[in-house]
Design a protein around this motif. Structure first.
Motif, short mmCIF file in Angstrom:
data_model
loop_
_atom_site.label_atom_id
_atom_site.label_comp_id
_atom_site.label_asym_id
_atom_site.label_seq_id
_atom_site.Cartn_x
_atom_site.Cartn_y
_atom_site.Cartn_z
N THR A 161 2.05 -0.66 4.70
CA THR A 161 2.09 0.44 3.74
C THR A 161 1.07 1.51 4.10
O THR A 161 1.35 2.71 4.06
CB THR A 161 1.83 -0.07 2.32
OG1 THR A 161 2.83 -1.04 1.98
CG2 THR A 161 1.86 1.06 1.31
N GLN A 162 -0.12 1.07 4.48
CA GLN A 162 -1.17 2.02 4.84
C GLN A 162 -0.81 2.79 6.11
O GLN A 162 -1.02 4.00 6.20
CB GLN A 162 -2.50 1.29 5.03
CG GLN A 162 -3.66 2.23 5.34
CD GLN A 162 -5.00 1.50 5.32
OE1 GLN A 162 -5.11 0.40 4.79
NE2 GLN A 162 -6.00 2.11 5.91
N GLU A 163 -0.23 2.09 7.09
CA GLU A 163 0.16 2.75 8.34
C GLU A 163 1.25 3.79 8.09
O GLU A 163 1.23 4.88 8.67
CB GLU A 163 0.63 1.71 9.36
CG GLU A 163 -0.51 0.87 9.94
CD GLU A 163 0.00 -0.23 10.85
OE1 GLU A 163 1.23 -0.29 11.07
OE2 GLU A 163 -0.83 -1.02 11.33
N THR A 208 -13.74 2.99 -2.67
CA THR A 208 -14.19 3.56 -1.41
C THR A 208 -15.53 4.23 -1.61
O THR A 208 -16.00 4.45 -2.73
CB THR A 208 -13.15 4.57 -0.89
OG1 THR A 208 -13.56 5.05 0.39
CG2 THR A 208 -13.01 5.75 -1.84
N ASN A 229 -0.41 6.79 6.62
CA ASN A 229 -1.18 7.55 7.62
C ASN A 229 -0.27 8.39 8.50
O ASN A 229 -0.58 9.53 8.83
CB ASN A 229 -2.00 6.59 8.48
CG ASN A 229 -3.13 5.94 7.69
OD1 ASN A 229 -3.54 6.47 6.66
ND2 ASN A 229 -3.63 4.82 8.16
N LYS A 274 -10.47 -5.93 -1.97
CA LYS A 274 -9.03 -5.82 -2.14
C LYS A 274 -8.47 -6.74 -3.23
O LYS A 274 -7.26 -6.82 -3.40
CB LYS A 274 -8.32 -6.12 -0.81
CG LYS A 274 -8.68 -5.14 0.30
CD LYS A 274 -7.94 -5.47 1.58
CE LYS A 274 -8.33 -4.52 2.70
NZ LYS A 274 -7.97 -3.12 2.41
N VAL A 323 -8.26 1.13 -5.58
CA VAL A 323 -8.98 1.16 -4.31
C VAL A 323 -10.41 1.54 -4.64
O VAL A 323 -10.67 2.30 -5.58
CB VAL A 323 -8.35 2.17 -3.31
CG1 VAL A 323 -8.50 3.60 -3.79
CG2 VAL A 323 -8.96 2.01 -1.91
N GLN A 373 0.34 -4.90 3.08
CA GLN A 373 -0.66 -3.88 2.77
C GLN A 373 -0.94 -2.99 3.97
O GLN A 373 -1.04 -1.76 3.86
CB GLN A 373 -1.96 -4.56 2.30
CG GLN A 373 -1.87 -5.24 0.96
CD GLN A 373 -1.85 -4.25 -0.20
OE1 GLN A 373 -2.61 -3.28 -0.22
NE2 GLN A 373 -0.97 -4.47 -1.15
N LYS A 374 -1.08 -3.60 5.15
CA LYS A 374 -1.36 -2.83 6.36
C LYS A 374 -0.18 -1.93 6.73
O LYS A 374 -0.38 -0.78 7.15
CB LYS A 374 -1.69 -3.77 7.52
CG LYS A 374 -3.04 -4.47 7.39
CD LYS A 374 -3.32 -5.34 8.60
CE LYS A 374 -4.71 -5.96 8.50
NZ LYS A 374 -5.00 -6.83 9.67
N GLU A 397 -0.69 5.47 -0.83
CA GLU A 397 -0.55 4.57 0.32
C GLU A 397 -1.82 3.79 0.64
O GLU A 397 -1.77 2.67 1.15
CB GLU A 397 -0.12 5.37 1.57
CG GLU A 397 1.28 5.97 1.50
CD GLU A 397 1.32 7.30 0.74
OE1 GLU A 397 0.22 7.77 0.34
OE2 GLU A 397 2.40 7.84 0.54
N LYS A 398 -2.98 4.36 0.36
CA LYS A 398 -4.24 3.70 0.66
C LYS A 398 -4.71 2.78 -0.47
O LYS A 398 -5.73 2.12 -0.34
CB LYS A 398 -5.32 4.73 0.97
CG LYS A 398 -5.10 5.47 2.29
CD LYS A 398 -6.28 6.34 2.64
CE LYS A 398 -6.11 7.02 3.99
NZ LYS A 398 -7.27 7.85 4.37
N ASN A 453 -4.48 -0.46 -3.12
CA ASN A 453 -4.01 -1.84 -3.18
C ASN A 453 -3.10 -1.98 -4.40
O ASN A 453 -3.50 -1.57 -5.50
CB ASN A 453 -5.18 -2.82 -3.29
CG ASN A 453 -6.17 -2.65 -2.17
OD1 ASN A 453 -5.88 -2.95 -1.02
ND2 ASN A 453 -7.35 -2.14 -2.50
#
Length: 257
Positions: free
Chosen positions: A114-116, A181, A119, A222, A179, A111-112, A252-253, A255
């Motif tokens: 994919t997010q990176e 937020t 970004n 999550k 997600v 997950q991290k 990308e952000k 889940n």
């Protein structure tokens, strides 16, 4: 490994009064087998979703009990709330098993990553945003619950309609990406949507954004089970966006389920 898992789950259980051990079991086992395995283990050991911390600690004491109480770490650290949570996580890891713990950590790592990647790709196209405070206010917040579901799960949903808690839960269960937020942070999400009509009885992917007042306890969660558990008591939201997805880029952000 206990420390790594505690680092991941502690933000979701700190200051939680009930169901801590139950929730940690579901969080750890979600990446491997959503729902059924965690439920079976909890049923076997009598782990309840609304158990108090004292009831959770009695289960922990039973699993790591020692004839000589002076060697029981729960007794030695009973007045340290963070340590008590740590040992609850340790017991959850023990009951889930090493394989499940490894799968959970791999899921978090994926997950991290994919997010990176998302970004980095976005930074090539957009100027860096201005620096903002990341300290969340402890006030009532509006949550933006963003879901990707198939068109046949939408039913008669219409933009700007109110939606009740049972229908929100059904959409969460049907979601392939999600997600939650704080609004207006949802404006930083960039799903590729179209203006075409949503076809009924279709598997076409649809983007749904629901505003939920007093939804601060849902923000950042999550795991779908935890997300549904933290729906506010008034149990209503407003459908703010409803559109077909052009493709799956821009998620990308989110889940992935």
């Amino acid at each position: 490994m206990y420390n790594q898992i505690f680092e991941q789950v502690s933000p979701q259980i700190t200051n939680q009064g009930r169901g801590v051990l139950y929730d940690v079991m579901h969080i750890i086992l979600y990446a491997e087998q959503p729902g059924s395995k965690a439920k079976n283990i909890c049923n076997y050991f009598g782990i309840e979703s609304y158990a108090t911390l004292d009831e959770d600690k009695r289960i922990v004491d039973g699993v790591i009990s020692n004839p000589n109480d002076s060697f029981n770490p729960i007794n030695l650290l009973r007045h340290d709330p963070e340590r008590e949570l740590f040992w609850i996580v340790v017991i959850a890891c023990t009951l889930a098993g090493a394989y499940s713990c490894v799968k959970y950590l791999e899921y978090i790592k994926e997950q991290k990553a994919t997010q990176e990647r998302g970004n980095k790709a976005r930074n090539l196209q957009l100027a860096p945003p201005s620096q903002q405070s990341v300290t969340p206010p402890r006030k009532s917040l509006t949550a933006a619950l963003c879901l990707v579901v198939s068109a046949n799960a939408i039913g008669n949903l219409i933009k700007n309609d109110q939606i009740n808690v049972s229908d929100i839960e059904k959409l969460i269960d049907a979601a392939s990406y999600f997600v939650c937020t704080e609004e207006p942070d949802s404006n930083q999400l960039h799903p590729e949507i179209t203006d075409e009509d949503i076809p009924t009885n279709s598997n076409l992917e649809v983007y749904v954004k629901i505003y939920i007042d007093e939804g601060q306890e849902m923000i950042g969660k999550k795991v779908p089970y935890i997300l549904k558990r933290n729906l506010p008591s008034h149990g209503q939201g407003v459908v703010k966006q409803l559109a077909c997805l052009r493709n799956l880029s821009g998620l990308e952000k989110f889940n992935r389920v």
